[in-house]
Design a protein around this motif. Structure first.
Motif, PDB file in Angstrom:
ATOM      1  N   MET A 292       0.751  -1.202  -0.051  1.00 22.91           N
ATOM      2  CA  MET A 292      -0.099   0.111  -0.005  1.00 22.91           C
ATOM      3  C   MET A 292       0.870   1.382  -0.058  1.00 22.91           C
ATOM      4  O   MET A 292       0.438   2.203  -0.544  1.00 22.91           O
ATOM      5  N   LEU A 293       1.802   1.270   0.740  1.00 25.15           N
ATOM      6  CA  LEU A 293       2.768   2.290   0.776  1.00 25.15           C
ATOM      7  C   LEU A 293       3.481   2.391  -0.439  1.00 25.15           C
ATOM      8  O   LEU A 293       3.756   3.639  -0.974  1.00 25.15           O
ATOM      9  N   LEU A 294       3.763   1.439  -1.180  1.00 25.07           N
ATOM     10  CA  LEU A 294       4.775   1.570  -2.598  1.00 25.07           C
ATOM     11  C   LEU A 294       3.499   1.990  -3.442  1.00 25.07           C
ATOM     12  O   LEU A 294       4.039   2.952  -4.570  1.00 25.07           O
ATOM     13  N   TRP A 295       2.182   1.812  -3.536  1.00 26.00           N
ATOM     14  CA  TRP A 295       1.274   2.427  -4.303  1.00 26.00           C
ATOM     15  C   TRP A 295       1.246   4.136  -3.920  1.00 26.00           C
ATOM     16  O   TRP A 295       1.049   4.872  -4.968  1.00 26.00           O
ATOM     17  N   SER A 296       1.254   4.095  -2.845  1.00 28.13           N
ATOM     18  CA  SER A 296       1.135   5.761  -2.141  1.00 28.13           C
ATOM     19  C   SER A 296       2.539   6.556  -2.978  1.00 28.13           C
ATOM     20  O   SER A 296       2.355   7.662  -3.282  1.00 28.13           O
ATOM     21  N   ALA A 297       3.622   5.788  -3.138  1.00 25.06           N
ATOM     22  CA  ALA A 297       4.781   6.464  -3.480  1.00 25.06           C
ATOM     23  C   ALA A 297       5.009   6.520  -5.108  1.00 25.06           C
ATOM     24  O   ALA A 297       5.643   7.279  -5.572  1.00 25.06           O
ATOM     25  N   ALA A 298       4.247   5.619  -5.735  1.00 25.53           N
ATOM     26  CA  ALA A 298       4.378   5.326  -7.178  1.00 25.53           C
ATOM     27  C   ALA A 298       3.136   5.742  -7.959  1.00 25.53           C
ATOM     28  O   ALA A 298       3.125   5.904  -9.099  1.00 25.53           O
ATOM     29  N   ALA A 299       1.785   5.684  -7.389  1.00 22.54           N
ATOM     30  CA  ALA A 299       0.707   5.874  -8.253  1.00 22.54           C
ATOM     31  C   ALA A 299       0.640   7.267  -8.914  1.00 22.54           C
ATOM     32  O   ALA A 299       1.081   8.290  -8.543  1.00 22.54           O
ATOM     33  N   SER A 300       0.356   6.977 -10.133  1.00 26.92           N
ATOM     34  CA  SER A 300       0.318   8.319 -11.050  1.00 26.92           C
ATOM     35  C   SER A 300      -1.363   9.077 -11.168  1.00 26.92           C
ATOM     36  O   SER A 300      -2.195   8.308 -11.586  1.00 26.92           O
ATOM     37  N   VAL A 301      -1.252  10.213 -10.664  1.00 27.44           N
ATOM     38  CA  VAL A 301      -2.598  10.820 -10.717  1.00 27.44           C
ATOM     39  C   VAL A 301      -2.604  12.147 -11.117  1.00 27.44           C
ATOM     40  O   VAL A 301      -1.406  12.560 -10.959  1.00 27.44           O
ATOM     41  N   PRO A 302      -3.397  12.909 -11.421  1.00 22.98           N
ATOM     42  CA  PRO A 302      -3.413  14.296 -11.975  1.00 22.98           C
ATOM     43  C   PRO A 302      -2.724  15.475 -10.611  1.00 22.98           C
ATOM     44  O   PRO A 302      -3.432  14.960  -9.597  1.00 22.98           O
ATOM     45  N   ALA A 303      -2.205  16.184 -10.766  1.00 23.52           N
ATOM     46  CA  ALA A 303      -1.695  17.061  -9.784  1.00 23.52           C
ATOM     47  C   ALA A 303      -2.811  17.718  -8.720  1.00 23.52           C
ATOM     48  O   ALA A 303      -2.844  17.892  -7.779  1.00 23.52           O
ATOM     49  N   SER A 304      -4.038  18.016  -9.728  1.00 27.92           N
ATOM     50  CA  SER A 304      -5.099  18.569  -9.031  1.00 27.92           C
ATOM     51  C   SER A 304      -5.812  17.574  -8.186  1.00 27.92           C
ATOM     52  O   SER A 304      -6.627  18.071  -7.179  1.00 27.92           O
ATOM     53  N   ARG A 305      -5.625  16.339  -8.277  1.00 33.18           N
ATOM     54  CA  ARG A 305      -6.456  15.337  -7.395  1.00 33.18           C
ATOM     55  C   ARG A 305      -5.394  14.161  -6.734  1.00 33.18           C
ATOM     56  O   ARG A 305      -5.431  13.059  -7.081  1.00 33.18           O
ATOM     57  N   PRO A 306      -4.537  14.568  -5.949  1.00 36.73           N
ATOM     58  CA  PRO A 306      -3.564  13.688  -5.364  1.00 36.73           C
ATOM     59  C   PRO A 306      -4.083  12.416  -4.823  1.00 36.73           C
ATOM     60  O   PRO A 306      -5.242  12.848  -4.116  1.00 36.73           O
ATOM     61  N   ALA A 307      -3.383  11.486  -4.784  1.00 32.43           N
ATOM     62  CA  ALA A 307      -3.967  10.262  -4.157  1.00 32.43           C
ATOM     63  C   ALA A 307      -3.724  10.161  -2.781  1.00 32.43           C
ATOM     64  O   ALA A 307      -2.496  10.624  -2.308  1.00 32.43           O
ATOM     65  N   TRP A 308      -4.483   9.799  -1.795  1.00 39.44           N
ATOM     66  CA  TRP A 308      -4.591   9.713  -0.371  1.00 39.44           C
ATOM     67  C   TRP A 308      -4.793   8.365  -0.186  1.00 39.44           C
ATOM     68  O   TRP A 308      -6.132   7.906  -0.513  1.00 39.44           O
ATOM     69  N   LEU A 309      -4.194   7.453   0.566  1.00 39.49           N
ATOM     70  CA  LEU A 309      -4.212   5.941   0.944  1.00 39.49           C
ATOM     71  C   LEU A 309      -4.684   5.819   2.445  1.00 39.49           C
ATOM     72  O   LEU A 309      -4.066   6.509   3.228  1.00 39.49           O
ATOM     73  N   ILE A 473      10.735   1.032  -1.322  1.00 39.04           N
ATOM     74  CA  ILE A 473       9.719   2.157  -1.035  1.00 39.04           C
ATOM     75  C   ILE A 473      10.428   3.264  -0.958  1.00 39.04           C
ATOM     76  O   ILE A 473      10.129   4.484  -1.428  1.00 39.04           O
ATOM     77  N   ARG A 474      11.424   3.574  -0.225  1.00 40.69           N
ATOM     78  CA  ARG A 474      12.271   4.780   0.125  1.00 40.69           C
ATOM     79  C   ARG A 474      12.842   5.027  -1.322  1.00 40.69           C
ATOM     80  O   ARG A 474      12.881   6.447  -1.856  1.00 40.69           O
ATOM     81  N   ARG A 475      13.223   4.076  -2.275  1.00 38.19           N
ATOM     82  CA  ARG A 475      13.952   4.468  -3.524  1.00 38.19           C
ATOM     83  C   ARG A 475      12.913   4.974  -4.455  1.00 38.19           C
ATOM     84  O   ARG A 475      13.056   6.004  -5.054  1.00 38.19           O
ATOM     85  N   VAL A 476      11.860   4.504  -4.651  1.00 38.70           N
ATOM     86  CA  VAL A 476      10.757   5.048  -5.408  1.00 38.70           C
ATOM     87  C   VAL A 476      10.249   6.288  -4.909  1.00 38.70           C
ATOM     88  O   VAL A 476       9.975   7.284  -5.681  1.00 38.70           O
ATOM     89  N   HIS A 477      10.151   6.367  -3.860  1.00 35.64           N
ATOM     90  CA  HIS A 477       9.419   7.731  -3.154  1.00 35.64           C
ATOM     91  C   HIS A 477      10.371   8.788  -3.672  1.00 35.64           C
ATOM     92  O   HIS A 477       9.982  10.105  -3.762  1.00 35.64           O
ATOM     93  N   GLY A 478      11.716   8.774  -3.310  1.00 31.87           N
ATOM     94  CA  GLY A 478      12.605   9.743  -3.785  1.00 31.87           C
ATOM     95  C   GLY A 478      13.264   9.929  -5.138  1.00 31.87           C
ATOM     96  O   GLY A 478      14.009  10.868  -5.199  1.00 31.87           O
TER      97      GLY A 478
END
Length: 571
Positions: A292-309, A473-478
């Motif tokens: 779930m954290l990896l989804w949070s770090a990597a999911a692609s959504v429009p900047a106007s509607r950021p994803a919150w998990l 997760i750390r790698r993808v996030h940054g």
């Protein structure tokens, strides 16, 4: 017919919810038992007794019985328990069995249950949370009671602590005889399973086909079913593209959804205009919270509607809570847009949580049944995440489309030290076999056992130990480059993709809702239960029982190397 239902506890969620739905299912199917008694070990947080008593057309009682709860909560301890107490073996175990049987019989007697008319429906008797339960159930069968033993989870399925406790207590010198105690065979002892996989497991082990029944969990969410799908807004939703029927349903539910969303936004400190992705589970280890954290770090959504998990329920078990807290701490360290748990002050209901979100997520790597694969459609929500073919095959055969799910989340193999991963898997598997009392594998057999799962260009994220998952997760996030690389391997991470087109999603939801209603409704499962109860009561009980013919096959199948996922058993 008089029905007595048993479980360790009636705390919120899980099997307690299944019991609640079984009662509603019997009522929906027109079954009218003379009375129903639910027996448990003492814990009943959020058990809706008064609500059920008003809803049900038959008498319902709830009674706690000392000796039915988890061993670790009663002061009875075996190896590995968190609370120390008396070891349950030999005479002390037999004393507990007889004392609990007498307590149960006293409760049944006070409720004026007659043995020949009474059916005992026992949930998860062989899980190992209470090592006396298999013997208690068998003793009641010996005394002439009809038993339906319903399996939700197996101790043989990567639960070595549970299995070891059972073996220590029930078969300390002959572990190969343990299945004989866990799964007694007699004409009036029948078994219910939740899915085709489990039916096959018990069938191969030797349970007679006439005593083995597939009873899927009934699915009900009256509030959401009655209102239809909530309006689906966000990066992939547009009201102007909805079909007329969908638009009408959206209008009918919009005010309730907005109210729930505003309330949750305040309670959880989440932006009300974000894309909310809810994982509606208790966050135990097998739910794979790191993904779930990896989804949070990597999911692609429009900047106007950021994803919150948001994962909805925090575990209570100390071991499970430790893992949950570590993932929560990592999310905090990285400032990931994730929330953990829902306030428990009765300010918000489960239905409100589902109504408020835009999408639902599952990253679980193991399920007994998998309610989320069905309930999402009744809630009018698209489901994203991980497919579990050994569970979802039944659903797909029932006509439920789950093509928005994938059975793995691929990461580049170059991101992982393969040698370290193989060594970690081999060491864990050796330990696991030892904990299950199984002989070590030959060196030649063990060599290369896990190579097939790590030798390709990609590796399934769920195959990694938690420490390696956290590194990914750390790698993808940054690193935006790593994010793009991960999305290129996993189309499902692109939430603007055409496969989430609103009209297509709307049609899928409607089709799947109908299939769920046809195969998993309260009325259908209630009719199945009532028929099963009636036929079982017609069988003459036996005062003796036979061993399970091929019980070792359960462990051999569930302990295969391909089923080893470290996150399920790491502390």
């Amino acid at each position: 017919m008089q029905l007595a239902i048993f479980h360790y506890h009636l705390n919120r969620g899980g099997v307690a919810r299944v019991i609640e739905n079984h009662l509603l299912a019997l009522a929906e199917a027109g079954a009218r038992p003379e009375q129903v008694l639910v027996l448990h070990g003492g814990r009943a947080d959020d058990w809706p007794h008064e609500q059920l008593a008003r809803q049900l057309p038959f008498p319902l009682q709830t009674q706690s019985v000392a000796g039915l709860d988890y061993d670790s909560l009663q002061g009875d301890s075996l190896q590995g328990d968190s609370l120390q107490g008396d070891s349950l073996q030999g005479d002390s175990l037999q004393q507990k069995v007889l004392a609990t049987v007498e307590a149960i019989l006293a409760v049944l007697d006070r409720a004026q249950f007659e043995r020949v008319q009474t059916l005992l429906h026992w949930h998860n008797h062989a899980l190992g949370k209470n090592v006396a339960i298999p013997l208690i159930a068998a003793e009641l069968a010996r005394r002439g009671y009809h038993l339906l033993l319903q399996i939700h989870d197996f101790a043989e399925d990567l639960r070595p602590d549970n299995y070891r406790q059972l073996a220590t207590a029930l078969a300390p010198d002959q572990i190969d005889r343990l299945p004989d105690f866990l799964y007694p065979q007699a004409p009036a002892i029948h078994y219910a399973v939740l899915n085709g996989r489990d039916r096959q497991l018990l069938s191969v082990a030797g349970v007679h086909p006439e005593r083995l029944h597939l009873v899927p969990n009934p699915v009900s969410n009256p509030t959401l079913v009655a209102t239809g799908p909530a309006p689906r807004e966000g990066p992939v939703q547009s009201l102007s593209r909805q079909a007329p029927a969908d638009r009408a349903r959206s209008n009918r539910t919009r005010s309730n959804r907005i109210s729930a969303r505003q309330q949750l936004a305040t309670l959880l400190d989440m932006p009300v205009d974000a894309t909310w992705i809810t994982y509606p589970v208790r966050g135990i280890r097998r739910k794979n919270i790191g993904e779930m954290l990896l989804w949070s770090a990597a999911a692609s959504v429009p900047a106007s509607r950021p994803a919150w998990l948001h994962v909805t329920i925090a575990p209570q078990n100390p071991l499970e809570r430790a893992s949950f807290d570590r993932w929560q701490q990592l999310a905090k360290q990285l400032d990931l847009p994730c929330r953990f748990g829902t306030p428990t002050d009765d300010q918000v209901s489960y239905e409100q949580v589902l109504a408020a979100c835009d999408l639902l997520l599952t990253t679980s790597v193991a399920e007994g049944f998998g309610m989320v694969f069905l309930e999402c459609w009744l809630a009018g929500k698209q489901l994203l995440g991980r497919d579990l073919p050994e569970i979802t095959t039944d659903f797909k055969q029932a006509g439920i489309c789950l093509d928005s799910l994938t059975p793995r989340l691929a990461i580049p193999a170059a991101w992982v030290d393969r040698t370290q991963l193989v060594q970690a898997l081999e060491a864990l598997y050796r330990t696991l076999r030892t904990e299950y009392g199984q002989p070590p594998m030959a060196t030649t057999t063990e060599a290369g056992l896990f190579e097939p799962y790590v030798s390709g260009p990609t590796i399934d994220f769920a195959r990694l130990p938690a420490r390696m998952q956290a590194d990914i997760i750390r790698r993808v996030h940054g690193d935006p480059k790593s994010q793009n690389q991960l999305r290129s391997l996993n189309r499902q991470l692109d939430l603007t993709d055409v496969h989430l087109d609103e009209l297509q999603v709307s049609r899928r939801i409607d089709t799947n809702r109908k299939a769920v209603g046809q195969h998993y409704s309260l009325a259908r499962v209630g009719d199945q239960l009532a028929t099963l109860y009636t036929r079982l009561l017609e069988i003459e009980p036996s005062s003796s029982w036979e061993p399970l013919p091929r019980g070792q096959s359960l462990l051999d199948t569930l302990l295969r190397p391909d089923r080893l996922l470290p996150i399920r058993i790491e502390p």
